[in-house]
Design a protein around this motif. Structure first.
Motif, PDB file in Angstrom:
ATOM      1  N   LEU A 171       0.817  -1.219   0.000  1.00 15.37           N
ATOM      2  CA  LEU A 171       0.000   0.000   0.000  1.00 15.37           C
ATOM      3  C   LEU A 171       0.853   1.273   0.000  1.00 15.37           C
ATOM      4  O   LEU A 171       0.314   2.377  -0.013  1.00 15.37           O
ATOM      5  CB  LEU A 171      -0.926   0.023   1.220  1.00 15.37           C
ATOM      6  N   GLY A 172       2.174   1.095   0.005  1.00 17.20           N
ATOM      7  CA  GLY A 172       3.068   2.233   0.122  1.00 17.20           C
ATOM      8  C   GLY A 172       2.957   3.243  -1.009  1.00 17.20           C
ATOM      9  O   GLY A 172       3.177   4.446  -0.806  1.00 17.20           O
ATOM     10  N   GLN A 173       2.636   2.766  -2.212  1.00 16.59           N
ATOM     11  CA  GLN A 173       2.505   3.661  -3.353  1.00 16.59           C
ATOM     12  C   GLN A 173       1.043   3.859  -3.759  1.00 16.59           C
ATOM     13  O   GLN A 173       0.757   4.335  -4.855  1.00 16.59           O
ATOM     14  CB  GLN A 173       3.307   3.118  -4.552  1.00 16.59           C
ATOM     15  N   SER A 174       0.144   3.504  -2.868  1.00 18.01           N
ATOM     16  CA  SER A 174      -1.284   3.662  -3.169  1.00 18.01           C
ATOM     17  C   SER A 174      -1.694   5.125  -3.094  1.00 18.01           C
ATOM     18  O   SER A 174      -1.026   5.957  -2.465  1.00 18.01           O
ATOM     19  CB  SER A 174      -2.123   2.847  -2.182  1.00 18.01           C
ATOM     20  N   GLU A 177      11.094  24.242   3.934  1.00 20.73           N
ATOM     21  CA  GLU A 177       9.942  23.704   3.216  1.00 20.73           C
ATOM     22  C   GLU A 177      10.374  22.711   2.134  1.00 20.73           C
ATOM     23  O   GLU A 177       9.541  22.003   1.568  1.00 20.73           O
ATOM     24  CB  GLU A 177       9.161  24.852   2.557  1.00 20.73           C
ATOM     25  N   ASP A 178      11.675  22.663   1.846  1.00 22.85           N
ATOM     26  CA  ASP A 178      12.193  21.818   0.764  1.00 22.85           C
ATOM     27  C   ASP A 178      12.515  20.441   1.333  1.00 22.85           C
ATOM     28  O   ASP A 178      13.630  20.185   1.788  1.00 22.85           O
ATOM     29  CB  ASP A 178      13.428  22.456   0.143  1.00 22.85           C
ATOM     30  N   LEU A 179      11.523  19.560   1.322  1.00 23.32           N
ATOM     31  CA  LEU A 179      11.607  18.265   1.985  1.00 23.32           C
ATOM     32  C   LEU A 179      11.390  17.118   1.003  1.00 23.32           C
ATOM     33  O   LEU A 179      10.775  17.288  -0.047  1.00 23.32           O
ATOM     34  CB  LEU A 179      10.547  18.181   3.086  1.00 23.32           C
ATOM     35  N   ILE A 180      11.899  15.953   1.366  1.00 23.94           N
ATOM     36  CA  ILE A 180      11.537  14.717   0.679  1.00 23.94           C
ATOM     37  C   ILE A 180      10.809  13.834   1.689  1.00 23.94           C
ATOM     38  O   ILE A 180      11.022  13.937   2.903  1.00 23.94           O
ATOM     39  CB  ILE A 180      12.760  13.985   0.098  1.00 23.94           C
ATOM     40  N   VAL A 181       9.944  12.979   1.181  1.00 18.41           N
ATOM     41  CA  VAL A 181       9.071  12.195   2.056  1.00 18.41           C
ATOM     42  C   VAL A 181       9.350  10.708   1.890  1.00 18.41           C
ATOM     43  O   VAL A 181       9.729  10.243   0.815  1.00 18.41           O
ATOM     44  CB  VAL A 181       7.581  12.502   1.747  1.00 18.41           C
ATOM     45  N   SER A 182       9.187   9.969   2.974  1.00 20.60           N
ATOM     46  CA  SER A 182       9.343   8.519   2.941  1.00 20.60           C
ATOM     47  C   SER A 182       8.249   7.888   2.072  1.00 20.60           C
ATOM     48  O   SER A 182       7.180   8.463   1.873  1.00 20.60           O
ATOM     49  CB  SER A 182       9.264   7.942   4.359  1.00 20.60           C
ATOM     50  N   MET A 183       8.545   6.719   1.583  1.00 22.91           N
ATOM     51  CA  MET A 183       7.563   5.971   0.769  1.00 22.91           C
ATOM     52  C   MET A 183       7.463   4.555   1.327  1.00 22.91           C
ATOM     53  O   MET A 183       7.712   3.577   0.633  1.00 22.91           O
ATOM     54  CB  MET A 183       7.995   5.971  -0.702  1.00 22.91           C
ATOM     55  N   ASP A 184       7.123   4.469   2.601  1.00 26.80           N
ATOM     56  CA  ASP A 184       7.096   3.159   3.235  1.00 26.80           C
ATOM     57  C   ASP A 184       5.677   2.645   3.412  1.00 26.80           C
ATOM     58  O   ASP A 184       4.788   2.984   2.621  1.00 26.80           O
ATOM     59  CB  ASP A 184       7.887   3.163   4.550  1.00 26.80           C
ATOM     60  N   CYS A 185       5.427   1.892   4.440  1.00 27.90           N
ATOM     61  CA  CYS A 185       4.243   1.040   4.485  1.00 27.90           C
ATOM     62  C   CYS A 185       3.048   1.685   5.175  1.00 27.90           C
ATOM     63  O   CYS A 185       3.122   2.756   5.751  1.00 27.90           O
ATOM     64  CB  CYS A 185       4.590  -0.258   5.185  1.00 27.90           C
ATOM     65  N   ALA A 209      -9.065  -2.892  13.233  1.00 27.35           N
ATOM     66  CA  ALA A 209      -8.595  -2.527  14.568  1.00 27.35           C
ATOM     67  C   ALA A 209      -7.617  -1.360  14.502  1.00 27.35           C
ATOM     68  O   ALA A 209      -7.589  -0.504  15.387  1.00 27.35           O
ATOM     69  CB  ALA A 209      -7.926  -3.732  15.232  1.00 27.35           C
ATOM     70  N   ARG A 210      -6.822  -1.333  13.443  1.00 26.81           N
ATOM     71  CA  ARG A 210      -5.799  -0.290  13.302  1.00 26.81           C
ATOM     72  C   ARG A 210      -5.562  -0.006  11.827  1.00 26.81           C
ATOM     73  O   ARG A 210      -5.498  -0.924  11.017  1.00 26.81           O
ATOM     74  CB  ARG A 210      -4.494  -0.737  13.963  1.00 26.81           C
ATOM     75  N   LEU A 211      -5.434   1.266  11.502  1.00 23.69           N
ATOM     76  CA  LEU A 211      -5.096   1.685  10.143  1.00 23.69           C
ATOM     77  C   LEU A 211      -4.313   2.987  10.251  1.00 23.69           C
ATOM     78  O   LEU A 211      -4.876   4.031  10.586  1.00 23.69           O
ATOM     79  CB  LEU A 211      -6.364   1.882   9.298  1.00 23.69           C
ATOM     80  N   SER A 212      -3.011   2.924  10.011  1.00 21.15           N
ATOM     81  CA  SER A 212      -2.144   4.089  10.144  1.00 21.15           C
ATOM     82  C   SER A 212      -1.190   4.157   8.962  1.00 21.15           C
ATOM     83  O   SER A 212      -0.683   3.126   8.500  1.00 21.15           O
ATOM     84  CB  SER A 212      -1.326   4.028  11.443  1.00 21.15           C
ATOM     85  N   VAL A 213      -0.936   5.366   8.503  1.00 16.73           N
ATOM     86  CA  VAL A 213      -0.001   5.592   7.405  1.00 16.73           C
ATOM     87  C   VAL A 213       1.288   6.144   7.998  1.00 16.73           C
ATOM     88  O   VAL A 213       1.283   7.194   8.650  1.00 16.73           O
ATOM     89  CB  VAL A 213      -0.572   6.574   6.370  1.00 16.73           C
ATOM     90  N   THR A 214       2.391   5.442   7.792  1.00 12.85           N
ATOM     91  CA  THR A 214       3.677   5.926   8.274  1.00 12.85           C
ATOM     92  C   THR A 214       4.186   7.024   7.348  1.00 12.85           C
ATOM     93  O   THR A 214       4.020   6.953   6.133  1.00 12.85           O
ATOM     94  CB  THR A 214       4.703   4.790   8.358  1.00 12.85           C
ATOM     95  N   VAL A 215       4.812   8.035   7.933  1.00 14.32           N
ATOM     96  CA  VAL A 215       5.306   9.154   7.129  1.00 14.32           C
ATOM     97  C   VAL A 215       6.466   9.831   7.854  1.00 14.32           C
ATOM     98  O   VAL A 215       6.430  10.030   9.064  1.00 14.32           O
ATOM     99  CB  VAL A 215       4.179  10.172   6.835  1.00 14.32           C
ATOM    100  N   SER A 216       7.504  10.136   7.089  1.00  6.59           N
ATOM    101  CA  SER A 216       8.650  10.863   7.617  1.00  6.59           C
ATOM    102  C   SER A 216       9.177  11.777   6.522  1.00  6.59           C
ATOM    103  O   SER A 216       9.130  11.416   5.335  1.00  6.59           O
ATOM    104  CB  SER A 216       9.749   9.885   8.063  1.00  6.59           C
ATOM    105  N   MET A 217       9.646  12.937   6.909  1.00  8.90           N
ATOM    106  CA  MET A 217      10.213  13.878   5.945  1.00  8.90           C
ATOM    107  C   MET A 217      11.551  14.393   6.467  1.00  8.90           C
ATOM    108  O   MET A 217      11.717  14.605   7.668  1.00  8.90           O
ATOM    109  CB  MET A 217       9.265  15.053   5.711  1.00  8.90           C
TER     110      MET A 217
END
Length: 249
Positions: free
Chosen positions: A56-59, A82-90, A220-228
């Motif tokens: 689902l990482g690229q959904s 403001e010039d950031l890149i973002v993770s593309m994980d799970c 029960a759980r649905l979370s999107v991981t994100v890091s920049m």
């Protein structure tokens, strides 16, 4: 975040944004497995025990969350750019194991994602956005408050000398750390952030033994991981590999 190693930022997304992201994620799950969001009888799709869904990482749903202005604003404030890149994980997805016992997730336990021996300074802020409430019943992310601080790292290195030759993955599910760990409750659309030097891990909740029949069924759980992180930290080679990964899906 600096003093305790974590923070929960309330309401980075509106209820409408959360609803749209959930719909997009369920569209992707349905297209892949034929699952229907309000029919648990169709939820026996393939999923690892930890509930990690890299497929689902690229959904569109995951990218919807990564694109929320409130999420970027938080990371822009941390890194002062403001010039950031973002993770593309799970995406993290737990099915309601109180309905079917084989759905009960198994977490990785407490761990570090940044080795204190080789990387003692701040290098990464990890994050996730829950699209369902994080409660004692559901479980979620737990952290050891203050474990990112210098004195805590010194103690960790004293008690875990074998980690010196490890990579960034440092499992440390010790009884003492478990007793200090705190489950981070959160509402839908909150942003949970933690220093990568903070001891953290998943915690399976108590479950819902007497689930109400009212309303639609839910995970029960649905979370999107994100890091920049700042784009300036990435080399041209890394940026090109990221572009190739994005195009590949």
């Amino acid at each position: 975040l600096r003093g305790h190693g974590f923070v929960v930022i309330r309401g980075v997304a509106t209820p409408e944004q959360v609803h749209a992201a959930k719909d997009l994620l369920w569209d992707a799950i349905g297209q892949r497995f034929g699952a229907i969001c309000d029919d648990p009888n169709t939820w026996n799709f393939r999923l690892n025990q930890a509930g990690l869904a890299p497929w689902l990482g690229q959904s569109a749903g995951a990218w919807e969350v990564r694109g929320w202005p409130g999420v970027k604003q938080a990371f822009a404030s941390i890194w002062d750019t403001e010039d950031l890149i973002v993770s593309m994980d799970c995406v993290l997805l737990w099915r309601p194991w109180w309905l079917q016992s084989q759905w009960r997730p198994v977490t990785e336990g407490l761990h570090l994602d940044q080795n204190p021996f080789s990387k003692p300074a701040l290098e990464s802020i990890q994050g996730m956005v829950p699209l369902l409430p994080v409660t004692d019943a559901s479980g979620g992310l737990r952290v050891v408050p203050g474990s990112n601080l210098d004195e805590a790292k010194a103690e960790f290195k004293r008690t875990h000398p074998h980690m010196k030759s490890s990579g960034d993955w440092c499992p440390c599910d010790d009884e003492e750390l478990q007793q200090k760990a705190l489950l981070l409750h959160a509402a839908t659309g909150d942003l949970i952030l933690w220093d990568a030097r903070t001891v953290h891990g998943g915690l399976v909740g108590t479950g819902m033994s007497n689930q109400s029949n009212e309303g639609p069924a839910q995970l029960a759980r649905l979370s999107v991981t994100v890091s920049m992180t700042p784009r300036a930290w990435a080399s041209d080679q890394v940026l090109e590999r990221r572009r190739k990964g994005f195009r590949k899906g």
